[in-house]
Structures are given as C-alpha cells and as structure tokens.
Motif scaffolding. Sequence first.
Motif, short mmCIF file in Angstrom:
data_model
loop_
_atom_site.label_atom_id
_atom_site.label_comp_id
_atom_site.label_asym_id
_atom_site.label_seq_id
_atom_site.Cartn_x
_atom_site.Cartn_y
_atom_site.Cartn_z
N ALA A 326 10.98 -3.70 0.68
CA ALA A 326 9.95 -3.24 1.02
C ALA A 326 9.41 -1.76 1.12
O ALA A 326 8.52 -1.41 0.24
N HIS A 329 10.09 -0.02 -2.06
CA HIS A 329 8.83 -0.26 -3.15
C HIS A 329 7.51 0.71 -2.50
O HIS A 329 7.23 1.47 -3.18
N ASN A 455 -0.83 -9.45 -6.98
CA ASN A 455 -1.00 -9.39 -5.65
C ASN A 455 -2.08 -11.10 -4.55
O ASN A 455 -3.43 -10.23 -4.42
N ASN A 478 4.85 -11.49 -1.23
CA ASN A 478 4.39 -10.79 -1.38
C ASN A 478 5.88 -9.97 -1.14
O ASN A 478 6.27 -8.95 -1.59
N ARG A 482 8.08 -7.44 -3.95
CA ARG A 482 8.04 -6.12 -3.08
C ARG A 482 9.75 -5.96 -3.59
O ARG A 482 10.50 -5.30 -4.60
N TYR A 535 5.74 -5.17 -10.40
CA TYR A 535 4.66 -5.40 -9.29
C TYR A 535 3.12 -4.97 -8.94
O TYR A 535 3.64 -3.81 -8.63
N GLU A 537 0.87 -4.15 -6.46
CA GLU A 537 0.81 -4.96 -5.29
C GLU A 537 -0.88 -4.85 -5.10
O GLU A 537 -1.46 -5.39 -4.12
#
Length: 700
Positions: A326, A329, A455, A478, A482, A535, A537
């Motif tokens: 994370a 990311h 998300n 989530n 990530r 992804y 987010e």
Amino acid sequence: MPAGHRPRHVARRDPRAHWVLFALGLVVLLAGLAFHGYAQGGGGGSGRPGASAPAAAPLSGPFVRADPRGLATRSLPARTVALTFDDGPDPTWTPQVLDVLRRHDVPATFFVVGSKVNADPALTRRIVAEGHDVASHTFTHADLSAAATWRRHLELSLTRTAIAGATGLQAPLFRPPFSSGPGDVTAADLSALRDATDQGQIAVLADLDTNDWRRPGVDAIARAAMPAGGAGAVILLHDGGGDRSQTVAALDRLIPDLQRQGYRFTTVSAALGVPAPSASNGDRLSGIALRWFQSLGAGLSTLMTWLLAVALVLGAGRLAFQVGCAWWHARRRRPPSRGVWAPVSVIVPAFNEAANIRATVLSLVGGDHPSVEVIVVDDGSSDGTADIVERLGLPGVRVVRQRNAGKPAALNTGIAYARSDLLVLVDGDTVFERETIHRLVQPFADPRVGAVSGNAKVANRGRLLGRWQHLEYVIGFNLDRRMYAVLRCMPTIPGAVGAFRRAALLSAGGVPGDTLAEDTDLTMAVHRAGWEVAYAERAIAWTEAPETLSQLWRQRYRWGYGTMQAMWKHRSAGGRLGRRALPYLAVFQVLLPLAAPAVDVFAVYGLFFLPASQLAAGWLLLLLLQAATAAYALRLDGESLRPLWSLPFQQIVYRQIMYLVVVQAAVTALLGSRLRWHRMTRTGAAAALVGEPVTRRPVP
C-alpha cells in the motif's frame, strides 16, 4: 460482489447436519485440549506452600484405612523398611532408580501420578514386572486437602483407571501429594484421607521424609532416611518431579547401609498383606481409552500450537506485506496521463431496487465525465424499479426491460445495448461521487489495461454492524486491492464499481453466469485473456451494506461460495493470477478461515491452562498491530480514525461470523450443493447520500 437477483442456482439440498458435526468436532477439540491442560497440572515434592496447623489428634502410624470407628492406623515392625517413591514415573530418573533397586535386589513401592502413567505406560509396566508396587499419587499431583470433594474423587478414580489400563492391576494403595508423616496431618488432610479411604483405598504416609525434592545433598538424604534405634519405617523419596540425581546416588549408599544393619526391605502391599488384585476387563479398556484420550489431547495441543504459530506468522506477514504494498502503491511515480475522455456506457442491472435506483441514476448522470450513457436493465422487477427511472426523464438514460434471468444475463443485455467501448458496471444500490466515472476510466490510457476496479465504500456505517463492515472494506478489501495492483494480479473487481473495455469483455466471453461471484469469475477470465487489471482508488462508490446479521450471513455466504466456485473454475490459470492471486486466496480466504474456529477454541483453552499474562500480552500485541494497520489504511482512504474504537469488538464477534461463513460455504462446495441466490433487503441508505455532498476528503 454481486447484487441480489432472483435465483438462477436452484438449491438441491441444504446442508445442515454438518453444523452438528462441526460443533461436535469443536467440543471434542476443546475437551481434548482441556483434558491435556488438566493432565499437565502435575508438580512434584512433598512440601506444601504455607503452614497449616496439625490436627488435634495426629495419626499414630503411616498406614491409614477406613474403620467403623474412624480411621485405623498401622506401622511397620522393627527393622523393616519400605522404600517409597513419589511423582513418577519419570522417563529419566525412574529407570535409574529401578536399576539401583535391581542391583541390590530390593523391592519398593512407587506412588505414581496417573497422567504420567498414561504418558509412559511401558515404564509403569516395567515397575510391576520387576516386583515393585504401583500405587496412586493422584492424577495431576493435586493437593487434595484444598480440593472439592468431586475433585478428590475424580483424581483418585482417574489414577486407578490409568493404572488398570497400563498394568492390568487395581491400585488399592494411595498417598496424598504434599504429605509427610502421621504427626503432620492437618484437619484438611484428615478430610481428604477419609474421602480416599471411604472409596476403599489404603492411605500410606511416611515415617521418614528425606526432603530429597529440595536437593539437600546426597549425605543429607541418606542421613534423613536412616531409621533410629532399629525402628521400622516407611521412607519417602522421589523418582519424579525434578532432578533426582541426588536421590539415585543416595539410594545406592542407603540400601547397603540398611542391609548391614540387618534391615529387611518390603513393599507396602506385602507389609499389609493386600496384594494388588487384577483389574476387570472393563477397567482395563477404560484405562486404555483414557490413555488414548490423553494422547489425543497432547497431540491436539501440539498441533494447535503449531497451527497458531503458523497463523500468527502468516497473519503478521500478511499485514506487513499489505502495508508495504500500500505504501508503494500510494507513493510510486505514475507516468503522466494523456487523459481518457472517450464516451462511457454505464450498465445498471436492477432487480427490485426501488429504494436506491433513483439516487444511483442521478449520481451517474451528474458526474464530470463529458459523455456518459446510462442503461438500466430491469431484470423483471416487481416494485416499479423501471418506472422510477423512466419518470426521471433524463437524457442519456435508457431502460431495458427483460424477464427475470439473473444479474449476469442483465449485464450481458446491457453490454449488447451499449454504444461505447468503455463500459462501467454498477450495482443498483450504488451511488457514485461526481468524479468517480472519470477517475475510474483513466487507467485505460494504458492499452494493456482491460479492466479497472474502483473503491467501494459502505454508506450505512452509523450502526455497529455497518461500522465493522466499513472497517473491513477499508482495511481488508482496499488494502488487498492496493497489494494486488502492485503485484498485477487483481482477482476481483467489485460489482459496485468496475470498468471494462468491450474488447476485454468479449475476449473473456462476457459476464459468466455459472458462478455466484460473477465479478470474481469475470475478473479472473479477463486476466486469463491476457489483460491487465488496475485499481483506481480515487474512484469512489457508496454502496449499501447489510443491516442485520442474517442479511450479512446470506451475503457473505454467497460471496464465499461464489469465490470458491471461481477459484475452482480457474484453478489451471497460469501467469500472475495462478502464481500469486489464487494461492493467496486459497490461504487467506479459505484455509486460514477454516482453521480459525479451532484456533479460537485453542485460545479458550489458553484462558484456563496457559499463563494469562502471556496470553493477554500476545493478544494485545496482535491487536495493536492490527490497529496500526487499520489506522494507516483509513488514512490512505481519506477516512476518519474514529471507527477504530470498534476494532477489538470486530475481532471478537464479527471475525467469528466471517469464519463460520467460510465453513458453511466450504461445506456447501464439498457437498456439491447449489446455493440459492439470496437477495438483500434494501433500506435506501445509499440513496440518502443524494441531496447532500457525497465527496469526502480526497483519497491520496
């Protein structure tokens, strides 16, 4: 995850008997662990913590048996000694004691601890085979003077059963732990002796206590064991409960000294004329069963210790890896985007979504992407869902009606009607923020990307159950996304907010309808077709989570079962999906949750039989680690840290429910049952976001 539509999967049978077997298995596990913990309660030594006043009328001899007038006592005749050994059998010291006795051709009496007899029945049989007595010293070396009556009876009964199973003999002789001479018997000791003698046992105290358990030295032990003035004596020594090297050495000196003084050695049974009778076949079988159960408990304890260690290592490693991914990311340098402004078709499959459909459609057309068409596919609703949308009269919004065929069919219908090459698939209870569609399609600037996950956030988080689901979405889902984005192996694009290239959908064969997790199934198919999955987010969608435990159970049961279906369907996948995502799902979403109830049972066992301070410290350390991870995940998602107060309760209650859901889904899958599609009752929580600002603090 899929929204509720009418069932296309018809239940053939509903497995219920497995819960009885599951509960029975946990009961057996807890019983085995508890018995192991009880059996491990043995100690050693003859000293008792604290001082107690002797009884008003101390006993006159070391042998005590029941008598109509009270307790009758008896002593050994002059120049007669009975060597007695407590706290064995011990695999290290008992054989050495037996070797010394055999070398000097001297018999003795061994007061054995029942749990240790079960642990080493062969050594117990050797004691009998070499001509010695085997007598009871309770099952766990319990202080019977401080025990309740039921505990006293249990300790003696279990020990007799253990001896019968190991040797085929009854055990009429008994010595209470922490005892010494007849003159030291307290009122509490007398009560325990009466209980034992009322059961037909003969209690054996000691004339001479060598205190060898204190390890005072070989000379001190030998002196303490020497009778005065040629008197007979029962001599108390120990062959278990600690380091008995001094006892062995003192014994090798004591026996020749007593023989030179003309002492005769005897066993207690010979001195009293009460040889141990043979045990009945029933008692022998009971003893064998008891030994097996104790062995089962020991094996389960070892297995659960390893399982708990593996689970903790994997769990801590997973948290650390998630946080690392994370962090990477969130901070990795992204190439400059050319901006994706291509037209987008949004497909909304809807079955009885009257509570939220208006808010959903308004949020989709009110975004800042320049060209958006919305196709609402009414899948045979009976609550006027399609009429609500049509009455809005919004440009760019079309309603397609069809007979109920299930969510995958509704999505495929919408895809067929869509005009654009970029398709956003949305659940009918989802509300988008203004920027969501535009942010969701930006990863398509990379021609390798065939699908994008948004998300999803919980809209109805005011109650405790909603708050727990909110934490799960942010911390679990989530953070995982990530991590998957960094590893380039995203296995699931949520049905609430996902985008696809038409080419990727066609190469994947469209939205599949043969699993209950069509979103996971479709995402895996896109991977297998050679596309990347990204992804976004910052593409936030608000969805309605279950409001009750029964709704939550049905939803997660369907998710879990559908995910297992998808994993099995794509089990032969290669590439990053097969090497990374599928093993991760198998370990952390199937295997560990299946083992978790057993680990929790082990934790319950630990509350009673493991050091409470260590257990509490370990639990608090793990909770702090999870809280730190949760705080970081919430900050990454632009969320308040206030819900963290509910994290301990989530770990105690909510986590157990999720584990049981996995158990139910796994059993359903193993039995080959077809799960009916449970629809969640909508409350309009997501719709409540319309009319007030839905944009929260920007996600970093």
